[in-house]
Design a protein around this motif. Structure first.
Motif, short mmCIF file in Angstrom:
data_model
loop_
_atom_site.label_atom_id
_atom_site.label_comp_id
_atom_site.label_asym_id
_atom_site.label_seq_id
_atom_site.Cartn_x
_atom_site.Cartn_y
_atom_site.Cartn_z
N LEU A 98 -28.77 -47.27 9.41
CA LEU A 98 -27.49 -47.84 9.87
C LEU A 98 -26.39 -46.87 9.51
O LEU A 98 -26.23 -46.50 8.32
N ALA A 140 -20.51 -48.68 14.51
CA ALA A 140 -21.75 -48.86 13.75
C ALA A 140 -22.91 -48.81 14.72
O ALA A 140 -23.00 -49.66 15.62
N ASN A 141 -23.76 -47.82 14.56
CA ASN A 141 -24.93 -47.64 15.44
C ASN A 141 -24.57 -47.74 16.91
O ASN A 141 -25.23 -48.42 17.70
N VAL A 196 -30.52 -54.15 13.37
CA VAL A 196 -30.82 -52.72 13.29
C VAL A 196 -32.29 -52.54 13.62
O VAL A 196 -33.18 -52.99 12.88
#
Length: 844
Positions: free
Chosen positions: A175, A128-129, A170
């Motif tokens: 995202l 994730a990211n 974030v």
């Protein structure tokens, strides 16, 4: 299962999904995704939108495969959510727009049967990211491992699904959650939650464990966080719909406790309020309405800690968050306790009322610790601070959370990080396959022979299995058989045999000796089984201990007892005559001790009370036996279960130590302790050993100190029927001893029949044995020296009251030092309670 026939043509097709959901208080901008379907459903009071729809702020990089199940094995409220999944054999990602801020990301997995795919073979990673969340992740294995771990701790767990929760900030407006199958495998996901956290849930500056209040700056905005554990302490599990702020799930803590009922549960119906405005998102108020305290003295001493054990990934940083709310006391300085994390002091003199600013107000405290690469467990322990003199001598905890912090952009176990492309793995595989092919021809012949041998052995084992039920196997069946940890049991007929003494009895001989184990001949019952009075054929009386197959003790204790008593011979240790391991039996035969246990002569029977002199002599005998154990072997032997029921008296009231089933060989020269699970008897357990799981000879010293107080007070070490401050003998007696008023609570049978000087010296050495830290306790040789001095003082006093001579304790001490024929250390000359070389006292 619905399979898209043109899946390969649509890998780059962008499905736009409208999933902008506002559901529940405090969950603005939260996104709830029901994977593998276009249906929008209501689960847990929240709306979950299908990921096959069309819309604006969420996109799916490829369609993958939509899968569904007809049945669900679990909480039926979640059935609609877990009966669909999105399966992928190629990389797939969800892109969420407008997601700037702090979020919980929850991934839901339920491994139902998949057409054309074996879910047990699934393996995938999640990012994730740019942060690796999971690596080579297999859902069924993770679920099984967690359930088995909880069962190992004595808890109950059969959860069929798994939720992985992560927290991160974030910084951009997008995202991206990537699902990457391991090459040649596949993955799946049932549901995704992205829950906005509007308040600041974590702060960067956190107290570091073991640093005397020093804080560490963790820069959490740049790191990912995984929720490892979240527990409602002392209460029932809390479902997501009960946490109105962030929809968190809180497990019951009992499944993770070393002893589930080590503390009592308490509940409050009072008006619980948040201690400050920034506490509102930390935990729901329902967490603070229940708690667990260490006041359940029917189970454990007040000086012991409540202990929770967690399995964690090594070589990571962890945040431990503890939730508190004082539910009982309405002013400060009433409940003060200590907090330990991984056997290090995290906080002492901890007063919830003072920290929270009042009763029924919430408070949380975060601690930071590093779990090294060689450790995979995290211990959290709370115990009373008995040095503060507070009214409340127990600790209290309402909730507990454990968070793992990413390192170098990784939250997955370091040893599991993979190359998503698989090229390096493939090259390594080719290399190893080539090497294996080169040497395989060498072992083919040996393998063939081994197969034939194994087949024959299997036939023999099947025959044995019919004769001997699993889990209850006599010693000879375990010769050269690996145990669960990979080590080999030593057979009595193998390497242990040369050191073994004692006779091997037949079962028929022992049945004859006990009239077929007649109940009227039972003289004791213990954790191992019943003890019978018997007479073997030569007329020798014996104590025959027969194992009970339903007992919690068994083969290990049987082996240990034989091994210990085979190499130990001493006047003050009970001798083993022999054993029997025939027909699934485990029986030990000892010399008969006519006067039974020391405890039976102190209370609970109609036997005449022992005199003060007799009690001292018994303690001296037991001390001599323990001193021999501690010093008679190269590494010494730690008894580990010293108590009055394990001190037996022969026909002349000579004391002998018995029951070596829990005994351990002491540490080697390069170590200070033996790391082992806590075993022993409540009321006698060394609190330092209980807290650290580190066994030393000083653990026996503590237990013997409890015995000394039991001998003089003649009452049970734990008696729940008494007022609270008297339940635990060690604590009760120590309070009187610190006031130098122990004579107030001694056995009434001793009144007027003892020398006050002897009682004073006896109490002093007992007090030293119960020092909180093992290093502050005397060695057993020193204890023995003092007890012998106490005996001489009592004998001199008896002679003086009989008119034989005048009494002088100083002269007795001088005579005692001369009789021992050893120089007394200067410290002892100045303070008669000081130390002495334990090797200077030897039994004849």
């Amino acid at each position: 299962m619905k399979i898209d026939g043109i899946r390969l043509l649509c890998l780059n097709f962008l499905i736009v999904v409208s999933l902008y959901v506002r559901s529940g208080e405090g969950q603005k901008n939260s996104i709830l995704v029901n994977c593998g379907t276009n249906s929008t459903i209501n689960v847990g009071g929240r709306r979950w939108a299908g990921d096959s729809g069309t819309g604006g702020n969420v996109s799916l990089s490829s369609s993958g495969i939509e899968a569904s199940a007809t049945t669900f094995d679990g909480d039926q409220a979640y059935a609609p959510l877990y009966k669909t999944a999105r399966l992928f054999v190629d990389s797939l990602n969800y892109t969420f727009r407008g997601a700037q801020g702090s979020y919980f990301l929850r991934l839901h997995f339920y491994p139902f049967a998949l057409k054309n795919h074996n879910v047990n073979d699934s393996s995938f990673s999640v990012e994730a990211n740019g942060i690796t969340l999971l690596s080579r992740f297999n859902v069924p294995d993770e679920i099984l491992h967690k359930n088995l771990y909880i069962m190992e701790l004595g808890g109950n767990s059969s959860s069929p699904y798994l939720v992985k929760e992560f927290f991160f900030t974030v910084s951009s407006d997008v995202l991206v959650v990537d699902f990457i199958p391991t090459k040649g495998s596949f993955g799946f996901v049932n549901a995704i939650e992205i829950v906005n956290v509007e308040d600041r849930l974590f702060v960067d500056s956190i107290h570091k464990v073991g640093s005397n209040g020093e804080t560490s700056n963790l820069s959490l905005s740049k790191r990912g966080i995984e929720t490892m554990y979240r527990l409602n302490v002392g209460g029932s599990p809390i479902k997501a719909d009960e946490d109105l702020i962030l929809s968190r799930v809180w497990e019951a803590d009992s499944s993770y406790m070393l002893t589930a009922n080590a503390g009592s549960e308490i509940h409050s119906r009072g008006n619980i309020t948040y201690g400050s405005a920034n506490e509102t998102s930390i935990a729901p108020l329902v967490v603070y309405r229940s708690a667990r305290t260490t006041s359940n003295t029917q189970v454990m001493e007040n000086r012991f800690n409540m202990s929770w054990k967690f399995e964690v990934d090594p070589d990571f940083d962890y945040i431990i968050r503890l939730h508190f709310c004082e539910l009982t006391f309405d002013k400060a300085n009433e409940r003060i306790f200590r907090i330990y994390i991984n056997n290090k002091t995290a906080a002492d003199n901890f007063d919830i009322f003072e920290q929270a600013g009042g009763m029924n107000k919430t408070y949380h405290q975060d601690f930071f610790d590093v779990v090294p690469s060689v450790v995979n467990t995290l211990w959290i322990q709370l115990g009373p601070d008995t040095t503060t003199g507070t009214a409340g001598t127990d600790a209290l905890l309402n909730g507990l959370e454990v968070f793992k912090l990413s390192r170098n952009g990784n939250l997955a176990h370091v040893g599991k990080v993979e190359n998503p492309g698989g090229s390096k793995t493939s090259r390594n595989m080719i290399l190893w396959v080539s090497i294996g092919a080169g040497i395989s021809s060498i072992v083919i012949l040996a393998a063939s022979i081994a197969l034939i041998t194994c087949f024959c052995r299997k036939r023999n084992k099947e025959t044995d299995a019919k004769k001997h039920p699993p889990g209850w196997r006599p010693l000879f069946l375990l010769n050269s058989t690996a145990n669960a940890k990979g080590s080999l049991h030593q057979s009595l007929y193998g390497s242990m045999a040369p050191n073994r003494t004692g006779r091997r009895f037949t079962l028929a001989e022992l049945k004859a000796a006990t009239n077929n184990f007649e109940d009227s001949l039972v003289i004791g019952v213990g954790g191992f089984g019943k003890v019978y009075k018997g007479e073997i054929e030569d007329g020798t009386r014996a104590a025959i201990k027969r194992a009970n197959p339903q007992s919690q003790q068994g083969l290990t204790e049987f082996e240990t007892e034989i091994e210990m008593l085979s190499k130990l011979r001493h006047k003050h240790l009970v001798s083993m005559i022999g054993f029997c391991d025939e027909q699934d039996e485990m029986i030990l035969v000892y010399e008969y001790m006519a006067n039974g246990t020391l405890r039976s002569h102190l209370f609970g029977s109609n036997l005449p009370p022992l005199s003060w002199k007799q009690r001292i002599e018994v303690c001296i005998g037991a001390a001599r036996g323990l001193h021999y154990l501690h010093t008679g072997a190269d590494r010494g032997i730690i008894h580990r279960d010293v108590k009055t029921t394990n001190i037996l008296l022969d026909e002349n009231f000579v004391a002998k130590m018995a029951d070596f089933g829990l005994s351990k060989t002491g540490p080697s020269l390069e170590h200070t302790h033996v790391s082992t699970a806590v075993k022993g008897s409540f009321g006698y357990l060394d609190p330092e050993y209980f807290r650290r799981q580190q066994l030393t000879e000083k653990s026996d010293i503590y237990s013997f100190g409890v015995v000394l107080f039991e001998v003089i007070c003649a009452r049970a070490v734990i008696n729940p029927s008494l007022p609270r401050d008297q339940i635990n003998l060690a604590e009760w007696a120590m309070r009187w001893q610190r006031q130098r008023s122990l004579e107030t609570i001694i056995d009434p049978h001793l009144q007027g029949a003892y020398s006050p000087e002897s009682l004073t010296k006896y109490a002093e050495i007992a007090e030293k044995c119960l020092a909180d830290e093992g290093k502050s306790r005397p060695a057993m040789g020193e204890v023995l020296w003092h007890l012998e001095y106490v005996l001489q003082v009592q004998e001199a006093w008896l002679r003086s009251i009989n008119g034989e001579n005048s009494f002088s304790s100083s002269q007795v001490l001088a005579d005692h030092e001369v009789r021992e024929d050893v120089d007394v250390p200067e410290a002892m000359k100045l303070d008669r309670g000081a130390g002495l070389d334990p090797k200077r006292v030897q039994d004849e």
